[in-house]
Structures are given as structure tokens and as C-alpha cells.
Design an enzyme around this catalytic site. Sequence first.
Site, PDB file in Angstrom:
ATOM      1  N   ASP A 102       0.879  -1.264   0.064  1.00 33.64           N
ATOM      2  CA  ASP A 102      -0.129  -0.163  -0.022  1.00 33.64           C
ATOM      3  C   ASP A 102       0.922   1.244   0.114  1.00 33.64           C
ATOM      4  O   ASP A 102       1.998   1.287   0.481  1.00 33.64           O
ATOM      5  CB  ASP A 102      -0.913   0.050   1.365  1.00 33.64           C
TER       6      ASP A 102
ATOM      7  N   ASP B 160       4.254   2.148  -3.989  1.00 28.47           N
ATOM      8  CA  ASP B 160       3.257   3.024  -4.888  1.00 28.47           C
ATOM      9  C   ASP B 160       3.232   1.952  -6.542  1.00 28.47           C
ATOM     10  O   ASP B 160       4.175   2.035  -7.155  1.00 28.47           O
ATOM     11  CB  ASP B 160       4.076   4.190  -5.607  1.00 28.47           C
ATOM     12  N   VAL B 161       1.996   1.411  -6.510  1.00 32.28           N
ATOM     13  CA  VAL B 161       1.996   0.456  -7.684  1.00 32.28           C
ATOM     14  C   VAL B 161       2.079   1.200  -8.866  1.00 32.28           C
ATOM     15  O   VAL B 161       2.054   0.342  -9.928  1.00 32.28           O
ATOM     16  CB  VAL B 161       0.592  -0.479  -7.448  1.00 32.28           C
TER      17      VAL B 161
ATOM     18  N   ASN C 100      -5.709  -5.029  -6.278  1.00 33.37           N
ATOM     19  CA  ASN C 100      -7.041  -4.353  -5.867  1.00 33.37           C
ATOM     20  C   ASN C 100      -6.852  -2.930  -5.810  1.00 33.37           C
ATOM     21  O   ASN C 100      -7.894  -2.162  -5.543  1.00 33.37           O
ATOM     22  CB  ASN C 100      -7.461  -4.924  -4.416  1.00 33.37           C
TER      23      ASN C 100
ATOM     24  N   TYR D  93     -13.665   6.497 -13.790  1.00 32.31           N
ATOM     25  CA  TYR D  93     -13.623   5.399 -12.887  1.00 32.31           C
ATOM     26  C   TYR D  93     -13.831   4.295 -13.837  1.00 32.31           C
ATOM     27  O   TYR D  93     -13.385   3.101 -13.724  1.00 32.31           O
ATOM     28  CB  TYR D  93     -14.298   5.578 -11.708  1.00 32.31           C
TER      29      TYR D  93
END
Length: 662
Positions: free
Chosen positions: A446, A466-467, A493, A559
Site C-alpha cells: 500500500d 506505489d503501484v 485491488n 472510474y
Amino acid sequence: MRNLWDDQEARACGGDLLKLRVYTSRLLGREADLVLHGGGNTSVKKTETNLFGEQEEILYVKGSGWDLATIEAEGFAPVRMDVLKKMAALDRLSDSEMVRWQRSAMIDPGAPNPSVEAILHAMIPFRFVDHTHADAVVTITNTPDGARRVREIYGDRVLVVPYVMPGFVLAKTVYALTRDLDWSRCEAMILMNHGVFTFSDEARTSYEKMIEVVTRAEDYLKAADAWEPWQKTSIPSLTLSGEETGDLARIRREVSMLRGCPVLTRLLTDEICRGFARRKDAADLARRGPLTPDHVIRTKRVAAVLDEDTGAGLRAFTEDYEAYFEEFASAGLRRLDPAPRWAVWKGKGILVFGTSVKELMILTDIVRHTVEAIERAEALERWQALPAKEIFDVEYWDLEQAKLKKAGQSPVFQGRVAVVTGAASGIGEACVRELLGRGAAVVALDVVKDIQEKFGSHHVLGMECDVTRQDQVEACLRRAVEVFGGVDLLVSNAGIFPQGRRIAEMPAGVWAKSLAINLTAHQQVLKACVPYLRLGREPAVVMMGSKNVPAPGPGAAAYSVAKAGLTQLARVAALELGADGIRVNVVHPNQVFDTAIWTDEVLQSRARQYGLTVQEYKTNNVLKTEVSARDVAVMVCAMLGPTFAKTTGAQVPVDGGNERVI
Ligand code: ZN
């Protein structure tokens, strides 16, 4: 060895013999250099009045399955002394008969099985008896000249017992050795290759004798300049490359296949482990035998030795193990799995293999202590463990094997590694908890810093990540493989819910940010995981979609478009990765309000858009039910698990039923 006796704590026992026994047992248990993970045992003898008003002498001895560090009064098995003494005088007794008779001589049928050393404890004519496998003493006895050294250290104040199998054989040996012994002149018993017994009518004296005996052994090693031999070299630290973590994941896969179930794997690279792996003679030293024979059920007799560049060496271990079994097994004995429990990866470090994080931790402790003992014995003289036959007899001893057999089925994700992104809150956090509850080791990623400590569990490796940064994702995965050995499951996710904006009014940044986090990052995480998933056990991926994919609403283009893209990504991934056995499915949650993205502000604005109150909005579905993060996590676990074993490329809603979707 520190003396931890504390007058105030001891006084709190109020002179109660069993309470004192619990107290000093725990003092011993607090020192890993004395006893490790269930090793050692203690006892106290008491005279008690039974139901019929008769006086009976009772031995309270450590029960099987209890650990000295955490033992309670009910961890001691109360056994009638007269029966134990009669058993000591028998010429022969099988192990199963011994266990049965000890059990039937207990005054409390609900107590745990008495230690296999109960008879020995009974024949020592002192009230308190303490037994440890102290590293320093065992190290000295594990050298060719060990018996002479023990004499040199302790003179004739101690009884030296040559190595025999624990249990009845050991009790008989001591019985024979002590028949003419003047116990008042004997301070302790040193059991070669096994440990130490001390005894006294006082709890404190028995404990302090143990500390003294062990301290003398430690001082002897120090005087011989053999106490910290590994500090003489400075060892460069290690970070594995992507190729090396690939090797590690491959090693884990092979060990899992040998063991017949998924194992976790951990690379130990601290100074001692890494220093040992860099020794030129590491392969020889690691194959001489364990620190004490009772470790064999955890560690097997020897370590595997793996090539520095290729990681190869498991086949040689297995062949050696099969040959060892053939050499010593009697007819009808069934061979245990031929998988190593630890390995020296030459030049790099030490690997431990466990079906659970708990087993990894136990092995880590035992292996560290073993390596220290080997280094010390080599500095003193030469490391010499017991002959293979003696170790075999303990490894295949029913009483030892019984200790490992726990009742019940193992949880569905036992030995498996799951990566969860966006793990700090909401659905991600719920997924971590549900996966943990099903036995998985979890890598929780996360952006928030407190992810590292959030779950407070050895089963979770929390890392700030940080993905959207490919370098961070890859570094975290490399670390995950060092700690758990690979990746089997991915819950992709991490996501954000941008403020509702219609297309005509949307600032460029909102669109770009949503696509970066809700779409592109998932592709990058998946890409980074694929090499490990290919080497994983029953690998599976769940992508976090949204009801907005099948049923979009106005004002959420940034989104909905990202989630629709993510769904398409999952479908293509299912097609591409199916040949590798990797399943990829999508879950479409809706209106999960216990998540970070559903702030009161967002909730009110969404409700207003649909002309509903917040409460109506929350249960605005066919089933008129609220959907929680946990509901979604339970579905995610189902999709990762055997229920969905034959399903890939599927999309499952968790939304209470939506008319537009149905
Ligand atoms: Zn022992």
C-alpha cells in the site's frame, strides 16, 4: 549465561512447589541458548493426599507438547513415583508400553502425556530436576575430544553419560551408572551430544546450578577463542537480483513437490548465516549432522547444499536421503518425505523451508543455533555430530514423529503466498484478513506508511509501495520472495474513486490519474508477478472490478472506463496465462461502504444523484442488503481457491443483486 532469578517474582509463588516449578521452568525457557521450541524438560516431586486419605509421592513432569517458555501448572503431568521407579528397574520396556504405563500412572487423566524422560526425572533423588539442551555444553560434546573436555571443565563433580537414545534406554543407562553413586557429591549430569541435568531440593539451587554449568562451558569456549569466531570477517550485504529471486522461487517449487505440499521458503542473510554460506567447507560442515538428535524431526539429519549460480543440489539431497533410509530402515518402515528442511545456498545465505510461517520461524531459530555451534566447534577443534544411525533412530522414533502429527486438516491456503495491493484499508484489508484466516502468508502492499506494522503478524509482510512505480513493485516482490519464497496468489485491488465529474467538465488530471492507478498499475503489477506465478502452486489472480463495468453511471467516466479496461485486461490475461495454469478472474463489487473511497461526502453526492437518502442508497439492490468489504473478501478467497479451480476469465458480482446487471 545470565541468572534471571528474581526474589520478588519467586516470593509471589508463596512457597507453592508447583508454582515455583512453573517459575524457574519459564526462566530456562526464556533463554534460547538453553532450550529451543519445546526442547528440555523439568519436574518437581510432591507428596499429596489422595481421595482415600493416603499419602502418595507424585512427579509433576513437563507434559509433551508444552514449551518451557510459556508453560503453566496444567502443562505438568502428575505421575505416581512408585510406578515410575518400578519401571526404571525393568530390564526391557518398549516405547509404546512406556508411554502407556506412564499415562496410566497419572493421577489426572486429563493432563498431557508425561515427557519421555519422566522415568529419569523420577530416579534423580532431588525434589527439583532441570534439563536443558544448552548450546555451549552440547557444542563442546560435539567434538572428537568432547568427553575429555567435559572432564577438564567440570572435574569429577559431574556424571558424564555417553550418548544413548532418549526415553527408556537413557533412563536404564543412568540407572546403571548411578546405582553406587553418592548423589550428594554429584552436581550435574552431562549427557553427551544431548544436554545437561541439574537437580536440588530447592528450585533456586537447581536453576542456578544449570546457569553455572552452562556459564562454565561458555567461559571455556571464550578462553579457547571459540566464542564468536564469525566476527572476524566483515561480510558484504546481499540484495538478490531478479534472476536470483527467480532461482529462489524455482527452488521453492521443487522443494514443495518433494514434500508433497506447498512450502514457504525464507532466505537468511544475516552475518552468521551468510558467513557460513561463504565458507569453503560449508558443504562438508552442513552435512555432518544436527546439534542435538531431537532437532532431526524439524531439520532432517543434514542440509541440502545448493550451487551458488544455479541453485541446483536438491536432487543430490534426495538421493542421499533415500540411500540413508535404505541403509538403516527395518522392514516395513515407511519412508518420510525426502524434502530438505534447510539448505546452504553457497555464497548467498541459508534457506529454510516450512509449511507455515511458524515452521519457518522455528527452523530459523534452530538453524541459527546449529550454525553457531558448528562455527564454535570448528574454532575449538572440529564439528562432529552423532553417527547417521543414531540420528536415524530418533528421526524414525514413533514418539518423536507423534509430536509432529497434529490433528485436523490444514487450512486451504497453508504454505501459499498471496500478494494484495491496496492492502491498508477497505476491501484490500479485508482480503488480507480473510487470506490470513485461511493459512496464507500475505504480502500487503500500500502507499500508506503504516502498512509495515498494520497487521502486527509474522504472517504478513507489509511494504510501502506505489503501484504506479514499476521499480517499487519489482523491489517489493523481490523482497517478498526472499521472505516467503514466491508468489501464488494475487489480489490486484489498489484503486481510487475520483470525485464525480461529467465528461464535459472533467479536468485532464482526474482522467489521467484514474487510468494510471485503476488500470495501468494493475497491468504492471500483474506483469511483475507473472514470472513468480508461473513457478507458484495453483496460481490464481483476482482483479478488483466494479459494478460500473456492466452498469455504468453518469459522472464516473474516469472510474468506469479504467475498471472496464481492467476487466478486459483480466480476460486477455486469462487467455494468455491459462497455459501456465494461472487463473484470472474478476469480482465486481458494488456499494461497499466500509472502504476508504466511500467518504461521507462521496456517499451523499452519489445518493443525491439517484434521488435517494443515504440509507436507501446503501441497500439499493435486489436483496435489499448491505455489502461489506468482508463479503467481497470472502468471494475473492473463493475465487482464489479450489471452488473456482476450473474457472478462469469469469466475472462475479458481489452487489446484493443489481437490476441493470441481472
Ligand atoms: Zn533432552
